[in-house]
Design a protein around this motif. Sequence first.
Motif, PDB file in Angstrom:
ATOM      1  N   GLY A  64       9.918 -19.217  -3.540  1.00  0.00           N
ATOM      2  CA  GLY A  64       9.050 -19.958  -2.954  1.00  0.00           C
ATOM      3  C   GLY A  64       7.719 -19.447  -2.952  1.00  0.00           C
ATOM      4  O   GLY A  64       6.842 -19.922  -2.302  1.00  0.00           O
ATOM      5  N   GLY A  65       7.454 -18.487  -3.410  1.00  0.00           N
ATOM      6  CA  GLY A  65       6.215 -17.745  -3.823  1.00  0.00           C
ATOM      7  C   GLY A  65       5.844 -16.667  -2.830  1.00  0.00           C
ATOM      8  O   GLY A  65       4.710 -16.168  -2.572  1.00  0.00           O
ATOM      9  N   GLN A  66       6.938 -15.589  -2.768  1.00  0.00           N
ATOM     10  CA  GLN A  66       6.311 -14.480  -2.009  1.00  0.00           C
ATOM     11  C   GLN A  66       6.358 -13.244  -2.758  1.00  0.00           C
ATOM     12  O   GLN A  66       7.070 -12.894  -3.980  1.00  0.00           O
ATOM     13  CB  GLN A  66       7.750 -13.974  -1.183  1.00  0.00           C
ATOM     14  N   HIS A  67       4.835 -12.735  -2.696  1.00  0.00           N
ATOM     15  CA  HIS A  67       4.747 -11.656  -3.823  1.00  0.00           C
ATOM     16  C   HIS A  67       3.728 -10.700  -3.195  1.00  0.00           C
ATOM     17  O   HIS A  67       2.980 -10.608  -2.401  1.00  0.00           O
ATOM     18  CB  HIS A  67       3.699 -12.260  -4.895  1.00  0.00           C
ATOM     19  N   ILE A  68       4.328  -9.364  -3.595  1.00  0.00           N
ATOM     20  CA  ILE A  68       3.592  -8.265  -3.317  1.00  0.00           C
ATOM     21  C   ILE A  68       3.085  -7.587  -4.711  1.00  0.00           C
ATOM     22  O   ILE A  68       4.152  -7.071  -5.274  1.00  0.00           O
ATOM     23  CB  ILE A  68       4.161  -7.139  -2.440  1.00  0.00           C
ATOM     24  N   ILE A  69       2.142  -7.565  -4.887  1.00  0.00           N
ATOM     25  CA  ILE A  69       1.446  -6.995  -6.257  1.00  0.00           C
ATOM     26  C   ILE A  69       0.493  -5.850  -6.247  1.00  0.00           C
ATOM     27  O   ILE A  69      -0.430  -5.762  -5.679  1.00  0.00           O
ATOM     28  CB  ILE A  69       0.443  -8.136  -6.885  1.00  0.00           C
ATOM     29  N   VAL A  70       1.004  -4.981  -6.969  1.00  0.00           N
ATOM     30  CA  VAL A  70       0.242  -3.469  -6.747  1.00  0.00           C
ATOM     31  C   VAL A  70      -0.191  -3.291  -8.225  1.00  0.00           C
ATOM     32  O   VAL A  70       0.513  -3.253  -9.176  1.00  0.00           O
ATOM     33  CB  VAL A  70       1.088  -2.572  -6.187  1.00  0.00           C
ATOM     34  N   VAL A  71      -1.562  -3.075  -8.274  1.00  0.00           N
ATOM     35  CA  VAL A  71      -2.285  -2.721  -9.287  1.00  0.00           C
ATOM     36  C   VAL A  71      -2.605  -1.243  -9.465  1.00  0.00           C
ATOM     37  O   VAL A  71      -3.975  -1.127  -8.839  1.00  0.00           O
ATOM     38  CB  VAL A  71      -3.331  -3.573 -10.237  1.00  0.00           C
ATOM     39  N   ALA A  72      -2.137  -0.229  -9.514  1.00  0.00           N
ATOM     40  CA  ALA A  72      -2.433   1.126  -8.988  1.00  0.00           C
ATOM     41  C   ALA A  72      -3.680   1.704  -9.779  1.00  0.00           C
ATOM     42  O   ALA A  72      -4.599   2.463  -8.847  1.00  0.00           O
ATOM     43  CB  ALA A  72      -1.378   2.094  -9.324  1.00  0.00           C
TER      44      ALA A  72
ATOM     45  N   VAL B 248      -7.775  -9.991 -10.230  1.00  0.00           N
ATOM     46  CA  VAL B 248      -7.594  -8.860 -11.024  1.00  0.00           C
ATOM     47  C   VAL B 248      -8.853  -8.554 -11.537  1.00  0.00           C
ATOM     48  O   VAL B 248      -9.527  -7.439 -11.377  1.00  0.00           O
ATOM     49  CB  VAL B 248      -6.557  -8.578 -11.915  1.00  0.00           C
ATOM     50  N   PRO B 249      -9.525  -9.586 -12.485  1.00  0.00           N
ATOM     51  CA  PRO B 249     -10.853  -9.084 -12.926  1.00  0.00           C
ATOM     52  C   PRO B 249     -12.141  -8.914 -12.143  1.00  0.00           C
ATOM     53  O   PRO B 249     -12.975  -7.963 -12.387  1.00  0.00           O
ATOM     54  CB  PRO B 249     -11.022 -10.387 -13.889  1.00  0.00           C
ATOM     55  N   ALA B 250     -11.912  -9.336 -10.994  1.00  0.00           N
ATOM     56  CA  ALA B 250     -13.142  -9.027  -9.975  1.00  0.00           C
ATOM     57  C   ALA B 250     -13.113  -7.639  -9.549  1.00  0.00           C
ATOM     58  O   ALA B 250     -14.132  -7.167  -9.159  1.00  0.00           O
ATOM     59  CB  ALA B 250     -12.990  -9.922  -8.697  1.00  0.00           C
TER      60      ALA B 250
ATOM     61  N   ASN C 294       0.752  -1.288  -0.156  1.00  0.00           N
ATOM     62  CA  ASN C 294      -0.082   0.059  -0.031  1.00  0.00           C
ATOM     63  C   ASN C 294       0.857   1.171  -0.152  1.00  0.00           C
ATOM     64  O   ASN C 294       0.422   2.402  -0.499  1.00  0.00           O
ATOM     65  CB  ASN C 294      -0.898   0.100   1.164  1.00  0.00           C
ATOM     66  N   LEU C 295       1.996   1.105   0.302  1.00  0.00           N
ATOM     67  CA  LEU C 295       2.878   2.160   0.502  1.00  0.00           C
ATOM     68  C   LEU C 295       3.364   2.604  -1.027  1.00  0.00           C
ATOM     69  O   LEU C 295       3.449   3.867  -1.288  1.00  0.00           O
ATOM     70  CB  LEU C 295       4.192   2.030   1.502  1.00  0.00           C
ATOM     71  N   VAL C 296       3.630   1.487  -1.728  1.00  0.00           N
ATOM     72  CA  VAL C 296       3.970   1.817  -3.095  1.00  0.00           C
ATOM     73  C   VAL C 296       2.618   2.196  -3.857  1.00  0.00           C
ATOM     74  O   VAL C 296       2.625   3.251  -4.705  1.00  0.00           O
ATOM     75  CB  VAL C 296       4.757   0.262  -3.659  1.00  0.00           C
ATOM     76  N   LEU C 297       1.451   1.570  -3.532  1.00  0.00           N
ATOM     77  CA  LEU C 297       0.123   1.850  -4.267  1.00  0.00           C
ATOM     78  C   LEU C 297      -0.091   3.510  -3.967  1.00  0.00           C
ATOM     79  O   LEU C 297      -0.297   4.400  -4.959  1.00  0.00           O
ATOM     80  CB  LEU C 297      -1.042   1.047  -3.602  1.00  0.00           C
TER      81      LEU C 297
ATOM     82  N   SER D  44     -10.564  -6.157 -23.096  1.00  0.00           N
ATOM     83  CA  SER D  44      -9.956  -5.225 -24.039  1.00  0.00           C
ATOM     84  C   SER D  44      -8.887  -4.343 -23.216  1.00  0.00           C
ATOM     85  O   SER D  44      -8.123  -3.565 -24.032  1.00  0.00           O
ATOM     86  CB  SER D  44     -10.841  -4.630 -24.969  1.00  0.00           C
ATOM     87  N   LYS D  45      -8.734  -4.483 -21.847  1.00  0.00           N
ATOM     88  CA  LYS D  45      -7.963  -3.379 -21.177  1.00  0.00           C
ATOM     89  C   LYS D  45      -6.490  -4.130 -20.718  1.00  0.00           C
ATOM     90  O   LYS D  45      -6.701  -5.477 -20.457  1.00  0.00           O
ATOM     91  CB  LYS D  45      -8.729  -2.897 -20.195  1.00  0.00           C
ATOM     92  N   SER D  46      -5.732  -3.299 -20.598  1.00  0.00           N
ATOM     93  CA  SER D  46      -4.432  -3.819 -19.771  1.00  0.00           C
ATOM     94  C   SER D  46      -4.062  -2.998 -18.659  1.00  0.00           C
ATOM     95  O   SER D  46      -4.305  -1.552 -18.778  1.00  0.00           O
ATOM     96  CB  SER D  46      -3.306  -3.561 -21.047  1.00  0.00           C
ATOM     97  N   TYR D  47      -3.948  -3.574 -17.825  1.00  0.00           N
ATOM     98  CA  TYR D  47      -3.233  -2.967 -16.549  1.00  0.00           C
ATOM     99  C   TYR D  47      -1.966  -3.183 -16.113  1.00  0.00           C
ATOM    100  O   TYR D  47      -1.245  -4.412 -16.190  1.00  0.00           O
ATOM    101  CB  TYR D  47      -4.251  -3.431 -15.210  1.00  0.00           C
ATOM    102  N   ASP D  48      -1.190  -2.087 -15.643  1.00  0.00           N
ATOM    103  CA  ASP D  48       0.188  -2.255 -15.318  1.00  0.00           C
ATOM    104  C   ASP D  48       0.234  -2.855 -13.777  1.00  0.00           C
ATOM    105  O   ASP D  48      -0.303  -2.217 -12.882  1.00  0.00           O
ATOM    106  CB  ASP D  48       1.069  -1.116 -15.333  1.00  0.00           C
ATOM    107  N   ALA D  49       1.125  -3.983 -13.570  1.00  0.00           N
ATOM    108  CA  ALA D  49       1.230  -4.390 -12.121  1.00  0.00           C
ATOM    109  C   ALA D  49       2.680  -4.227 -11.985  1.00  0.00           C
ATOM    110  O   ALA D  49       3.556  -4.598 -12.540  1.00  0.00           O
ATOM    111  CB  ALA D  49       0.894  -5.849 -12.138  1.00  0.00           C
ATOM    112  N   THR D  50       2.835  -3.821 -10.702  1.00  0.00           N
ATOM    113  CA  THR D  50       4.228  -3.655  -9.968  1.00  0.00           C
ATOM    114  C   THR D  50       4.291  -4.728  -8.945  1.00  0.00           C
ATOM    115  O   THR D  50       3.326  -4.716  -8.031  1.00  0.00           O
ATOM    116  CB  THR D  50       4.676  -2.207  -9.716  1.00  0.00           C
ATOM    117  N   PHE D  51       5.487  -5.655  -9.072  1.00  0.00           N
ATOM    118  CA  PHE D  51       5.452  -6.354  -7.686  1.00  0.00           C
ATOM    119  C   PHE D  51       6.869  -6.724  -7.103  1.00  0.00           C
ATOM    120  O   PHE D  51       7.984  -6.749  -8.008  1.00  0.00           O
ATOM    121  CB  PHE D  51       4.540  -7.663  -8.287  1.00  0.00           C
TER     122      PHE D  51
END
Length: 659
Positions: free
Chosen positions: A619-627, A653-655, A554-557, A607-614
């Motif tokens: 091992g599966g550690q992810h912080i995914i930000v879709v601003a 994301v689609p939700a 959320n700090l990045v968001l 038809s849309k594209s969104y940029d994700a920063t992560f």
Amino acid sequence: MRIIKLLILTCALSLNTVFAQENNVSGNSQIENGSALESPQIRVIPIKDSNNERNYELYIELPEDYSENESKKYPVLYYTDAMWHLEMLSGSTEFMLEDVILVGISWQKDVAEDLKQQYGAHASRFTDYSFWKKSNPNHPKLKFGQAKNHLAFIRNDVIQYVDDNYRTDPDSRTYFGYSLSGAFGAYILLTQPDTFDNYILGSPLNKGLVPYLSEINTKLAAPESNENNTLHANVYIAYGTLEKEKDEPIDEFIKLLDSRKNLDLSIQNKVIEGDHQTAFPMIAVQSVAWLSSLMSHVSSDNEVSFWDIPYLNNAFVSTTPEDRKDGISVDTLTVSSNDRKAILNLSQEIFDGKHGSYDALLISHKNKLVFESYYKKGRINLPHGQASAVKAYTSLVLGRAIQMGYLSMEDLNKPLISFLKDINPEKITKGAEKITLHKALTMHGGLNIDRGKWKEIEKDSTRLKGQGFIQTLLEHSEPITSASQTYLYGNFNPMLVMTVIDAVVPGTAEDFIKTELLDKLGITNYKWSTHISGLPEAGWRASIMSRDMIKLGNLVLNKGKLNGEQLISADYLEKATSDIVKPTQDWIPKTYRYGYFWYQTPITVGSKSYDATFAWGGGGQHIIVVAALDLTIVISGHDGKDTIMTQVLKTIVPAFVKT
């Protein structure tokens, strides 16, 4: 009743005594033959082995609130040698695991009178629990090797009766056995592991029993190789410090379990002070404490090692997360019914292991936590290893230093060694001045060091302290050239950045990380290891809680702002999370791009594209930000392949595109 049980438990622990339970048939029970169990809290249920027409009893104790909530289902703890184990387990669960149904399984009640006279009321344990069919001339009346039949009785009659007559949780069954009944538990785990979800095996094996288990294992392993389903279970093995003869057989048994391809086990092996008899009370109590830890997503032990955390028996899933007063705002998951169902289905699939071994999935929308779930080793209050996601956190620390004026954006392109006053420029490799913070942050530092020689150098840790680490790197690297400064993941780049941070901020980098980033975010329960240089690790070996990963996301968001304060330089963060270089490693998906230790990828929805920063760690550690969607997604896990990203983005994301 609780006071009585407390007295029983206290006496057992203080006296450190236990009924004799030796595996040899000459052991005598301290319970008189034919004695009846009398207790108002325990229901005594006669039950017959439907295959062998043998009579037993079940001693069933229900939780105090069982009658108050008719929709609630309860885990069940089954235990053999019931007359010996009942009081200790009843007392322990009363205080550490209240919401559990206890089911004790008696010895055979209609055993032949001559056997009862010779061996005691517990005569049947020597036959029912034994998985070897070797006859013993000293005991010709005992028919050893009946474990298979007794297990069938437990599976087909006992468990079926309990499930039919009580509100049980079929995904949370536990077996408790000690001594010979512990060996019987080892047999169950090896032959029919799906019988129980958790196994407590106290002082279970001696050297003579392992060959029988090994032979059984060999027969089972071959057909298993053609099966795709994996069975999960938690195993707690414990024995006394004075039982040295059990070290080797228990180690061999664990190796047998490890050899089974279709068994995914979380094994904890403990050695408790005492001998075979005196270790029992503490093993019983500690095993119940262990059992309670896998019944809840909240850990009672804040010091437990990650690899000692048992798998949760059931996923914890909340679409209305709890306000834990930890600085995270909460709300309810508000998406369409179909999307809600899809997210819940994904959550169940994660728990079932369909997508690998993952421990947590959290979703924050518009800076509010709206979905929180924990699986396997995930706990809401325990830090989780972050692996290479730590690189992204190091990048944020640098952004904080820039915001506070200790560095500038222009400094990113200056020679890195210009910030390190302890470096002796006369001894370093040619072209060292080409290394900048920008180059290091994008994995283009260009160091070229023989790894074999470096392993030898690392043995002299004194010379590597502080900036001596960078001095030594630059002394032993091949010349830095434009050709050498290509993308190479890792390659000491994160520690180049951390060393600059330590050089420019007041005090130490360790203190700066704590006071200027973690404390401000309210991140207090964490572990951040120290590098050989004495500085904080910059690329791995740190652990934080999954909720705290949400805070960083959320700090990045929020473009570096926290409660209105610009915590991270906005200009730096924009650069850090932008598409700067294309990673070249073949294990990185082709659509991924790299900024300053942060990844980027496009996500297509219709038809849309969104940029994700992560941030991404092994091992599966992810912080995914879709601003664009005000969305932060956190995943933590311990999966070797880590393929969850596609499934999560496709479902979650689609939700939020529609909300």
